[in-house]
Design a protein around this motif. Structure first.
Motif, PDB file in Angstrom:
ATOM      1  N   ARG A  40      48.179  82.213  34.121  1.00  0.00           N
ATOM      2  CA  ARG A  40      46.985  83.033  34.087  1.00  0.00           C
ATOM      3  C   ARG A  40      45.691  82.250  33.882  1.00  0.00           C
ATOM      4  O   ARG A  40      44.617  82.786  34.038  1.00  0.00           O
ATOM      5  CB  ARG A  40      47.090  84.065  32.952  1.00  0.00           C
ATOM      6  N   LEU A  56      43.769  88.485  28.019  1.00  0.00           N
ATOM      7  CA  LEU A  56      44.542  89.046  29.125  1.00  0.00           C
ATOM      8  C   LEU A  56      43.854  90.296  29.669  1.00  0.00           C
ATOM      9  O   LEU A  56      43.770  90.500  30.877  1.00  0.00           O
ATOM     10  CB  LEU A  56      45.969  89.360  28.666  1.00  0.00           C
ATOM     11  N   ASN A  57      43.349  91.125  28.754  1.00  0.00           N
ATOM     12  CA  ASN A  57      42.631  92.331  29.180  1.00  0.00           C
ATOM     13  C   ASN A  57      41.459  91.972  30.068  1.00  0.00           C
ATOM     14  O   ASN A  57      41.236  92.575  31.104  1.00  0.00           O
ATOM     15  CB  ASN A  57      42.121  93.114  27.968  1.00  0.00           C
ATOM     16  N   ASP A  69      42.578  90.641  33.407  1.00  0.00           N
ATOM     17  CA  ASP A  69      43.024  91.773  34.219  1.00  0.00           C
ATOM     18  C   ASP A  69      41.823  92.465  34.835  1.00  0.00           C
ATOM     19  O   ASP A  69      41.802  92.782  36.012  1.00  0.00           O
ATOM     20  CB  ASP A  69      43.783  92.786  33.349  1.00  0.00           C
ATOM     21  N   TYR A  70      40.823  92.666  33.980  1.00  0.00           N
ATOM     22  CA  TYR A  70      39.632  93.373  34.430  1.00  0.00           C
ATOM     23  C   TYR A  70      38.969  92.625  35.573  1.00  0.00           C
ATOM     24  O   TYR A  70      38.651  93.189  36.608  1.00  0.00           O
ATOM     25  CB  TYR A  70      38.672  93.540  33.253  1.00  0.00           C
ATOM     26  N   GLU A  91      40.283  90.399  37.532  1.00  0.00           N
ATOM     27  CA  GLU A  91      41.106  90.332  38.728  1.00  0.00           C
ATOM     28  C   GLU A  91      41.156  91.681  39.433  1.00  0.00           C
ATOM     29  O   GLU A  91      41.109  91.760  40.660  1.00  0.00           O
ATOM     30  CB  GLU A  91      42.512  89.846  38.371  1.00  0.00           C
ATOM     31  N   ALA A  92      41.232  92.742  38.618  1.00  0.00           N
ATOM     32  CA  ALA A  92      41.269  94.079  39.206  1.00  0.00           C
ATOM     33  C   ALA A  92      39.995  94.335  40.006  1.00  0.00           C
ATOM     34  O   ALA A  92      40.000  95.005  41.025  1.00  0.00           O
ATOM     35  CB  ALA A  92      41.418  95.125  38.114  1.00  0.00           C
TER      36      ALA A  92
END
Lengths: 666, 231
Positions: free
Chosen positions: B62, B108-109, B112-113, B115-116
């Motif tokens: 990641r 990680l959050n 994720d954000y 990448e999303a």
């Protein structure tokens, strides 16, 4: 799986065998015992040594981790060559891995409610040192932990820590780090030691190398690195006059300290710059006392630091128990101090083999081929300490220290041969500087008929040598005291000094006290038959120099302090009147905080006052009477040192026979 | 001498005073809202905590751009320290564990954000996160160079990066046992529990095998010994 590719693990697919190793080790964990025979059929014959070595290596480490007192050599003895290699390879891999993991000691941890771990101070081969805050005594201390964690959980570890702490506790010296306590808590034990403020010699040498300074500038660079004023009980080792003297004085202290250790029948065996801390003022303090060097059963056979191995250690592959090994290692340190180069540089990719072979060869590049300005006698001392055969070295650290001290004092060394003329000159010059041997000096000067110049390392232009013929001590009742007679009358000494000057000269005189202090004397020329007188001592702190024509003179003066404490006189002759003293006052007022507070007790207070009111420094009249007196005292006390820096200044010390120290002049 | 016995809490002398505070006390103070205590905790643990997070995220594939992400990680750590209220202190290592978990989660959050959002990771990660204290504020506690010279610092940073990669490449159980024991200082009984090992002996065996594997991986990368500063 590849067929028979030889016993090297990287040559074959480890997957299946690794799985088998895991299986074996799991059984070991469950049963506590391991019989490998059942696995023979499952492992190809060519891979068996690798398999056996790997498994046994893990077993060895696991048993140690469980606290069992197992020895690697006992394991190795039962293995064939191939298996032995695999065993050692796995051991080396595990050491390599462990070396890159963080220390399992977390800053901020409070141990026993008392020691708060602060930050790591450095890492040795097996130990790790942290600064810590002792909440009880409210001081910073150093905690020395043993690394290797689980592998060191056995009783051997405890023995090492106890051994070192007991040894250190017995060695009382300000040049050896002090140990206060041995603490065991949970899985860890550690030593509580003095936190030695300073820079370790390895780092200091690195900085000096990077700085590229030479001669006096190098002394100054070291001063800037560690601080110029000795703290506490420490003494000054930095000699502003020259780097070789500074290097020699540092090495003297190391050698003297090691001599003390040898007296207790202990040999250090692992002396190196990283183990030597240089504190403010340049004095060395020895830190690491061979942690682990007494622990038997190591696979390596002996424990040394690459680059700091004595030839016999390399040849015999043992740490050795000989004092001459320590002499050699002090020689290595001296060499590095003098040249800023390691005797045996270790390239990063050097293998153990090359390191050992290099050390066994013991080929030393003479220091003067690197630093041509080094005094030859110092080179000779250094090379004698580094003799490849231990019997050709100084037989112990004390002898090495003596020769280094003689060098630092300007005397020819005893342990090495130097050219006769040079030796004569050294003696003559030394004798002139140390008047207890005055007669000898005169004889020598006649013999060597060489002119003397002071304040420089080499002899250059000729200068007149005034001859001090007599200094008489007297009292108010005009009676001349014979040397050695007690001086109990009155509260000061009255002195008559007879001086013979071949050329006109300016004379300063200072009285020397047993405590190490001086005081400037107000000089008055008197008739040759005049005896000491009673007169108020002028209040000026540095009397003007007295101009003397060529010829014989009698000079009278009075000391300020009790004659009982008066040990001698220091006379300074120069051909020019010095203007330096006037400038000295101004310089001092700006740099008063740099003075050694031990020597000038008033300096601290005065510096504080000047710092609070900077204008005071510019006009002495704004000082309080008390401060003015203190300042005058400091100017006067420091004047001789200043005067000695003037080229061509001749210094004659006249130590009264009653307190005369034995002077080595053989 | 600093007066260390005094309980004075004036901000001026904060740094010196905090230096001699046990972590336990710092946590209590930080929980009461003492910013200096939080800063001191940050200074004390950011290196170790961020290293743990890097290793874990790297193993998950990641975290690729370590340079740009340092700021982001430090922000996450500061955020974690603000949430200290929910933490119950047992010992210093429990703080490290707790912090590394929180930072990992926060990071990680965010990842994720980003990448999303299908945006360029490069740009996103280097942007100052919005809604948090400006980076100016974090700079003072930037883990300063602890190594003596810039040269050795570089060498050891290179080494650290290699160690990180080697650890990330180990099988998970090996990596976790090393992280727990050597980075988080988890006591053996808890290691046994968290690894679901059969006994402490089994956990120790796993640990020593893991270190051996790490050594082999380092050797394959051409590293043969710790940083040597001989010239």
């Amino acid at each position: 799986m590849k067929p028979n590719m030889g016993p090297r693990p990287e040559d074959s697919d480890p997957g299946e065998l690794e799985g088998l190793v895991e299986e074996c080790l799991q059984r070991l964990v469950e049963d506590g015992e391991l019989d490998l025979e059942p696995y023979r059929q499952r492992v190809p014959a060519a891979r068996w040594p690798w398999f056996e070595g790997r498994v046994r290596s893990a077993e060895y480490r696991w048993r140690r981790a469980q606290g069992e007192d197992v020895r690697a050599d006992a394991f190795l003895d039962r293995l064939g060559e191939g298996a032995r290699n695999a065993f050692l390879e796995a051991l080396a891999a595990s050491r390599l891995g462990a070396a890159f993991l963080p220390l399992r000691i977390v800053p901020g941890t409070l141990i026993r409610g008392r020691y708060l771990i602060l930050n790591p101070l450095g890492e040795g081969g097996q130990a790790s040192v942290f600064a810590a805050w002792d909440r009880e005594l409210q001081v910073e201390v150093a905690l020395k932990f043993l690394l290797g964690g689980d592998e060191n959980a056995g009783g051997e570890w405890e023995a090492i820590v106890r051994g070192e702490s007991q040894l250190l506790a017995r060695l009382k010296s300000r040049n050896i780090v002090r140990v206060y306590d041995v603490v065991r808590e949970g899985e860890r034990s550690f030593l509580v030691m003095d936190l030695v403020p300073g820079l370790d010699l390895k780092k200091a040498l690195q900085e000096l190398r990077a700085g590229g300074k030479v001669g006096r500038d190098r002394v100054r660079a070291l001063m800037d690195l560690v601080g110029r004023r000795p703290q506490g009980e420490h003494q000054l080792c930095l000699d502003a006059r020259s780097w070789p003297r500074t290097a020699a004085r540092i090495a003297v202290v190391i050698a003297r300290t090691i001599a003390l250790v040898h007296d207790k029948n202990v040999v250090h065996r692992d002396l190196k710059p990283a183990n030597v801390m240089i504190v403010a003022g340049g004095e060395p303090v020895l830190l690491d006392f061979g942690l682990g060097s007494r622990s038997g059963g190591r696979v390596e056979g002996f424990r040394c630091t690459p680059g700091y191995i004595a030839p016999e250690q390399a040849r015999e592959a043992s740490s050795g128990t000989n004092p001459q090994t320590d002499v050699y290692q002090i020689g290595l340190i001296l060499y590095e101090l003098l040249t800023l180069r390691q005797v045996y540089p270790v390239p990063p990719d050097a293998t153990v083999d090359t390191i050992i072979r290099q050390a066994a060869r013991a080929a030393v590049v003479p220091p003067r081929s690197l630093e041509p300005d080094l005094p030859p006698e110092l080179e000779a001392i250094c090379l004698k300490a580094l003799a490849p055969e231990k019997d050709s070295r100084y037989s112990n650290a004390a002898e090495l220290a003596t020769d280094l001290e003689r060098f630092a004092r300007g005397l020819p060394p005893r342990g090495v041969a130097i050219p006769r003329l040079r030796s004569l000159r050294m003696r003559a010059r030394y004798a002139a500087l140390h008047p207890a041997g005055l007669t000898a000096a005169l004889a020598m000067m006649a013999l060597a008929s060489s002119p003397l110049v002071f304040g420089k390392d080499e002899w250059e232009a000729p200068v007149a040598v005034p001859l001090l013929t007599q200094a008489n001590l007297g009292t108010e009742n005009d009676r001349i005291l014979v040397p050695g007679e007690s001086l109990e009358v009155g509260d000061r000494a009255l002195l008559a000094i007879d001086v013979v000057c071949p050329d006109p000269a300016y004379l300063y005189a200072f009285s020397l006290y047993g405590s190490g202090g001086y005081e400037g004397l107000y000089l008055k020329p008197v008739a040759p038959e005049f005896l000491p007188f009673s007169e108020e001592h002028p209040t000026q702190s540095i009397p003007e120099p007295l101009r003397l024509e060529a010829g014989r003179h009698r000079v009278a003066c009075a000391s300020l302090k009790s004659p009982a404490r008066l040990e001698g006189l220091m006379l300074l002759f120069s051909q020019q009147p010095s203007t330096l003293l006037g400038e000295w006052r101004t310089t001092l007022s700006r740099r008063i905080d740099e003075l050694d507070p031990l020597r000038y007790p008033e300096a601290l207070e005065l510096a504080r006052s000047l710092a609070e009111n900077p204008r005071k420094g510019d006009s002495p009249s704004s000082l309080s009477p008390e401060e003015r007196r203190a300042f005058s005292r400091i100017v006067s006390d420091s004047a001789p040192e200043l005067l000695l820096t003037i080229d061509g200044m001749l210094r004659i010390d006249w130590v009264f026979p009653v307190t005369r120290q034995a002077v080595e002049l053989r | 001498m600093k007066n260390l016995a005094s309980g004075a809490e004036s901000p001026g002398e904060g740094d010196g005073r905090m230096k001699y505070e046990p972590t336990m006390n710092l946590v209590r103070k930080a929980q009461r809202g003492d910013n200096l205590a939080s800063e001191a905790l940050f200074g004390r643990y950011s290196d170790r905590v961020l290293e743990i997070v890097r290793i874990r995220l790297r193993a998950q594939g990641r975290l690729r751009r370590k340079e740009q992400s340092l700021d982001l990680m430090q922000q996450s750590l500061l955020e974690a320290l603000k949430g200290l209220d929910s933490f119950e202190m047992h010992d210093e290592s429990s703080l490290i564990r707790w912090l590394s978990r929180v930072v990992e989660r926060v990071l990680l959050n965010r990842l994720d954000y980003y990448e999303a959002d299908k945006r360029n990771m490069d740009r996103e990660v280097s942007i100052e996160p919005v809604g948090h204290s400006a980076s100016e504020e974090t700079r003072p506690f930037d883990p300063e160079a602890r190594e003596p010279g810039p040269g050795s610092e570089l060498r050891s940073e290179e080494h650290r990066a290699i160690v990180r990669e080697c650890l990330a490449s180990l099988p998970e159980r090996y990596r976790e046992v090393i992280l727990m024991r050597d980075y988080e200082d988890v006591p053996w009984p808890e290691v046994v529990e968290r690894l679901a090992a059969s006994s402490e002996g089994a956990a120790r065996m796993l640990h020593l095998r893991a270190i051996e594997k790490l050594g082999e991986a380092l050797k394959r990368r051409g590293i043969t010994g710790p940083v040597s500063s001989t010239s």
